[in-house]
Design a protein around this motif. Sequence first.
Motif, short mmCIF file in Angstrom:
data_model
loop_
_atom_site.label_atom_id
_atom_site.label_comp_id
_atom_site.label_asym_id
_atom_site.label_seq_id
_atom_site.Cartn_x
_atom_site.Cartn_y
_atom_site.Cartn_z
N TYR A 14 0.84 -1.20 0.00
CA TYR A 14 0.00 0.00 0.00
C TYR A 14 0.87 1.25 0.00
O TYR A 14 0.55 2.25 -0.63
CB TYR A 14 -0.94 0.02 1.21
CG TYR A 14 -1.89 1.19 1.16
CD1 TYR A 14 -3.11 1.09 0.53
CD2 TYR A 14 -1.54 2.42 1.71
CE1 TYR A 14 -3.97 2.16 0.44
CE2 TYR A 14 -2.38 3.51 1.63
CZ TYR A 14 -3.59 3.37 0.99
OH TYR A 14 -4.43 4.44 0.89
N THR A 72 16.82 0.01 4.56
CA THR A 72 17.90 0.96 4.86
C THR A 72 19.18 0.62 4.13
O THR A 72 19.94 1.51 3.77
CB THR A 72 18.18 0.99 6.37
OG1 THR A 72 18.40 -0.34 6.82
CG2 THR A 72 17.03 1.61 7.13
N LYS A 73 19.44 -0.67 3.88
CA LYS A 73 20.76 -1.04 3.37
C LYS A 73 20.80 -1.23 1.86
O LYS A 73 21.85 -1.13 1.26
CB LYS A 73 21.23 -2.34 4.03
CG LYS A 73 21.38 -2.25 5.53
CD LYS A 73 22.58 -1.40 5.92
CE LYS A 73 22.63 -1.23 7.43
NZ LYS A 73 23.04 0.12 7.83
N THR A 74 19.67 -1.56 1.24
CA THR A 74 19.74 -1.82 -0.20
C THR A 74 19.13 -0.66 -0.98
O THR A 74 18.27 0.06 -0.48
CB THR A 74 18.97 -3.10 -0.57
OG1 THR A 74 17.59 -2.85 -0.38
CG2 THR A 74 19.40 -4.28 0.26
N LEU A 75 19.61 -0.55 -2.21
CA LEU A 75 19.15 0.55 -3.04
C LEU A 75 17.68 0.39 -3.39
O LEU A 75 16.92 1.36 -3.41
CB LEU A 75 20.00 0.57 -4.32
CG LEU A 75 20.22 1.93 -4.94
CD1 LEU A 75 20.71 2.92 -3.90
CD2 LEU A 75 21.22 1.83 -6.05
N VAL A 89 15.59 1.46 -0.44
CA VAL A 89 15.52 2.92 -0.33
C VAL A 89 14.60 3.47 -1.42
O VAL A 89 13.82 4.39 -1.19
CB VAL A 89 16.94 3.54 -0.40
CG1 VAL A 89 16.85 5.05 -0.35
CG2 VAL A 89 17.80 3.04 0.73
N SER A 90 14.68 2.84 -2.61
CA SER A 90 13.79 3.28 -3.70
C SER A 90 12.34 3.09 -3.30
O SER A 90 11.48 3.89 -3.63
CB SER A 90 14.04 2.49 -4.97
OG SER A 90 15.39 2.36 -5.22
N ARG A 129 11.06 3.25 -0.33
CA ARG A 129 10.64 4.36 0.53
C ARG A 129 10.54 5.65 -0.27
O ARG A 129 9.71 6.51 0.02
CB ARG A 129 11.63 4.52 1.68
CG ARG A 129 11.41 3.50 2.76
CD ARG A 129 12.60 3.38 3.67
NE ARG A 129 12.96 4.63 4.31
CZ ARG A 129 14.21 4.98 4.60
NH1 ARG A 129 15.20 4.15 4.32
NH2 ARG A 129 14.48 6.12 5.18
N ALA A 130 11.42 5.78 -1.27
CA ALA A 130 11.38 7.00 -2.08
C ALA A 130 10.07 7.09 -2.84
O ALA A 130 9.45 8.16 -2.89
CB ALA A 130 12.56 6.99 -3.06
N SER A 169 7.38 8.10 -0.66
CA SER A 169 7.49 9.47 -0.20
C SER A 169 7.15 10.49 -1.28
O SER A 169 6.54 11.52 -1.00
CB SER A 169 8.92 9.64 0.32
OG SER A 169 9.26 10.96 0.47
N ASN A 170 7.53 10.23 -2.52
CA ASN A 170 7.31 11.21 -3.60
C ASN A 170 7.35 10.49 -4.95
O ASN A 170 8.38 10.43 -5.60
CB ASN A 170 8.41 12.28 -3.52
CG ASN A 170 8.14 13.44 -4.46
OD1 ASN A 170 7.35 13.34 -5.39
ND2 ASN A 170 8.80 14.55 -4.22
N SER A 217 6.28 11.01 -8.06
CA SER A 217 6.63 11.60 -9.35
C SER A 217 8.12 11.94 -9.42
O SER A 217 8.75 11.79 -10.45
CB SER A 217 5.77 12.82 -9.64
OG SER A 217 6.09 13.85 -8.74
N LEU A 218 8.67 12.34 -8.28
CA LEU A 218 10.11 12.62 -8.27
C LEU A 218 10.88 11.31 -8.45
O LEU A 218 11.92 11.27 -9.11
CB LEU A 218 10.52 13.30 -6.97
CG LEU A 218 12.00 13.66 -6.90
CD1 LEU A 218 12.36 14.68 -7.95
CD2 LEU A 218 12.38 14.18 -5.54
N ALA A 219 10.35 10.23 -7.86
CA ALA A 219 11.01 8.94 -8.01
C ALA A 219 11.09 8.57 -9.48
O ALA A 219 12.11 8.06 -9.95
CB ALA A 219 10.25 7.87 -7.23
N ILE A 238 14.04 5.87 -11.16
CA ILE A 238 13.74 4.65 -10.43
C ILE A 238 12.72 3.85 -11.24
O ILE A 238 11.73 4.41 -11.72
CB ILE A 238 13.17 4.96 -9.04
CG1 ILE A 238 14.25 5.62 -8.19
CG2 ILE A 238 12.64 3.73 -8.37
CD1 ILE A 238 13.77 6.10 -6.86
#
Lengths: 334, 376, 245
Positions: free
Chosen positions: A27, A177-180, A183-184, A186-187, A190-191, A193-195, A200
């Motif tokens: 979600y 936290t450790k893998t790209l 992090v993507s 979470r990105a 978080s946002n 369209s910026l992702a 990404i």
Amino acid sequence: MGVTFMVYSLAWGSALALMASGLSLYYSVSKVANFAHGSYVSMGLLAYLLAIAFAHWGSKITGFGIDHYAIFNISNLWALIPAFLVAGLVSLASFAGIFWPLMKRGATPLQLLVASIGLMFVLRFLMYIVAGSMNWITLWTPGSTTYHILGVRITLAEILSFVLLALVAGLIALLETKTLIGVSLRAIASNPSLAEASGIDSFKVQALAWFLGGGFAGLGGVLMFIFTGPPGGRPIVELGWMNLLSIFAAAVLGGLGSFYGTIIAALILGIAFNQAAAWFTIYLNVSSSLALLIPFGITLLTLLFFPQGLAGINWRKLVNKIRITRVEEEVVRR
Amino acid sequence: MNIISFLVTYLSVAAVYALLAISMNIDYGWAGIPDFGKAAFIAAGGIAAAIVATRIVPPLMLHMHPANPSKLSFFTYYNGKILPAITAHPIDTWIVFIISILLGGIIAAGFAVIFSYPAIRLKEDYLAIALLMAAQIVWLFLRVYTPIMGGTMSMTLPSPSFKPIARALFHSTSPSAIDAAKALFLWGLVGVFLYYAEKQMNSPFGRMLRMVRDDEYAAAALGKNVARARLESLIVASFLAGVAGAVYVLIHFSSVNPDYFMPDLTFFVLTLVLVGGVGNNIGSIIGALLIALLYRASYIFGTSLGFSWGSYLYYMIIGLAILITIFVRPNGILPEKPVRTPAWDVYALVRGKQPWFLRRILMRGRGKVNTGEKSE
Amino acid sequence: MEEGLPIRVENIKAGYGKLEILHGVSIRAELGELVAIVGPNGSGKSTLLKTIFGFTNIYEGRILLGDMDITKTPPHKKPYLGMAYVPQVANVFPSLSVEENLRLSYIVFRKRGDGARKFSQVLADIYEMFPILKERRKQKAGTLSGGERQMLAIARALLTQPRVMLLDEPTAALAPKIAEEIFRIIREIANKGITVLLVEQNAKRALEISDRGYILVQGKVAYEGHSREILSHPELGKLYLGLLK
């Protein structure tokens, strides 16, 4: 109501947490309130039973015969892997085949939600074919091996639900936290369209979240079935549907999309529901099914005061507020 | 099964679905409220019917003691004395029906006021789930709390008698004549619902609802009270849902059981609206006709297959109907139409966009408007 | 660092849904050039950048990056071609730490650059260029001030080793002193050979640091020329840019 019951409540809560955290995980990136999530739960259970049936092919595995083999013990643990994989792959397929194309067309959240209801019906029917041809429409819980540790009665399923939940929580923490790709994830949450503008691959990341989310639901489904059996004597296929509202209650209470919030909420609801169920049957002499009032009531009340759930509460601010009011009271008293 | 009796039962089932669909269309279609608590509002009709049959009619009309569903002697007393006494007179059954409709609507509207508190504050997804949970609580409560309608035991209700109507219309009291009279009555009721809903929809109130749905902030900036609009739409929709619930219980089942109001019911009704056309009343009715046909046909076909899963075939059909609609026609078979204001009517008339048979009806009561087509 | 790439927009018509905003705009930016796009509010400056990056519907015309036609390339593929886009708002990931924000650029860097070791070198360079980000690297990006956020957004874009950078009003709502710092950084970026398209509200400063400028009015190019020429033009400033002599 001793330690044993408390352990059971927490283990029930952990199974719920596994299912609900899966929903939360995808979600957060895809924003789909997926009603087919309950189907992944039942899919996991069916995969577990089928795997065991294949291992004992030739024995009496149709109908209630499966209960004899499907008992949850160490030598059957491997069957959790197909449960995870099947549920995860079905979830992945439903994302890639239905939700992603719809999202690309700019479907509204409500349309996605309604599509998930359609998917839920289709998956449910497919499961009825499997369960029906194996004559598994109704089954009892096969039970689990029981141990006595320090005088406390604990079943393997209970131990495993704690272990799995800890593993899942740890895995997600590491991933995020450790893998790209974590992090993507979470990105995107978080946002979005910026992702996209940052290159990404949104599909890949979301697909991972859906796979893991569905898989967790499958694991939780097996454990929940071992704990409670078919809910309310209904067909085993309905396991997911009967637990769907509890799953959503946990996910909403945790703040939709907050992974750890959901786990904490599920544990709270697990304790609340089971204690209330015991209390209802012993003291009020009414059906324990009514005990769902308590977790739902908690969720609804929390939503009324904190529309974003537990994750939306600014704890620091809340604590400060309480502290300040207390200081003010003292000032007034003086 | 002969074709006429199938058709007649199918039409009356479809009519009941159409009533449910129209009420869903108001809050889901126009106001954009994901009303997943619909089952609870429909249950209000069932509760009302049970209350009327056990508590209100016996002392008022029959001078008997009211029956108490929580007592053990309830079924002997209710089934043995009260029910025959009510059904003995066709007029009494209609009185039960009318009081149930009104009470059901009022109870449902009362629920709506309670539910509106979260409905005004929560975001879509949260709201959908909160209302679903509320519906689940209502359902559980009805199952467990026997004084309301006897818990899970099916309580037979005095359904309104169509015998006199059938006799008057078809000069026959055969089962299919009675069913035909029932279908006629139900479609008449659908017509009333449709008229009311269309009128509301094309009123300033209906336009405000759509505005709130499409852009809450713009509506607020133009001085519309968003919270109040949502509350009103929820009340209107729930009143209709309560009425439809009474019909659902008294005519469709002629008995009441909490399991008729399982939260799944909401999804079923949602399917009708979605397939037919979100925000379009005629569409909702078409959806009800179509899904009722699919439902019955797939059920009959599925059970005749001889597999243990055959009776679940309708899940597949309904699921596929939803998915195909979302992909192929995201707005349903009949999409939403522009609001019909007097100005739009005149424009359509002048441009000849109205079918000829509607023009006269539409222009009635609108005063004299120079359309430039006087020669017609 | 690689050289910049020229970018050409040829007679583009684009907008949102059916609403056309750009009515045939042609602009070009040569290798390593800093091009300012200025104009009154609502003239389609931001839409132009969004169109170049692929966030709008394009009805006509084409966009060329070097020799490649990128009119139909979806936005998530553009960073890999050497383009970087810094939106005006929501240009960082607020719930991620500053370091995580920067590390995400490795996704693109890895495909274009040389690998993890080179990346940490480039990251160190970036930290040198923006010392404030190094100080705040454990902090959530959502807690940064406006100027710091803008720097983080530019730093994220720089880390992908871009050849063309699209900057959408990087100094909007910033204090004059901080805005000045951002302008200095942008000039520095262009000096390194990266092609920069800069959309700005502050037309005077943007034209002062840029090589060439375009004035966009109501979805059309009203004037193009060397920045100094536009600044010294007797009428243009007064007509379109609110610059009083």
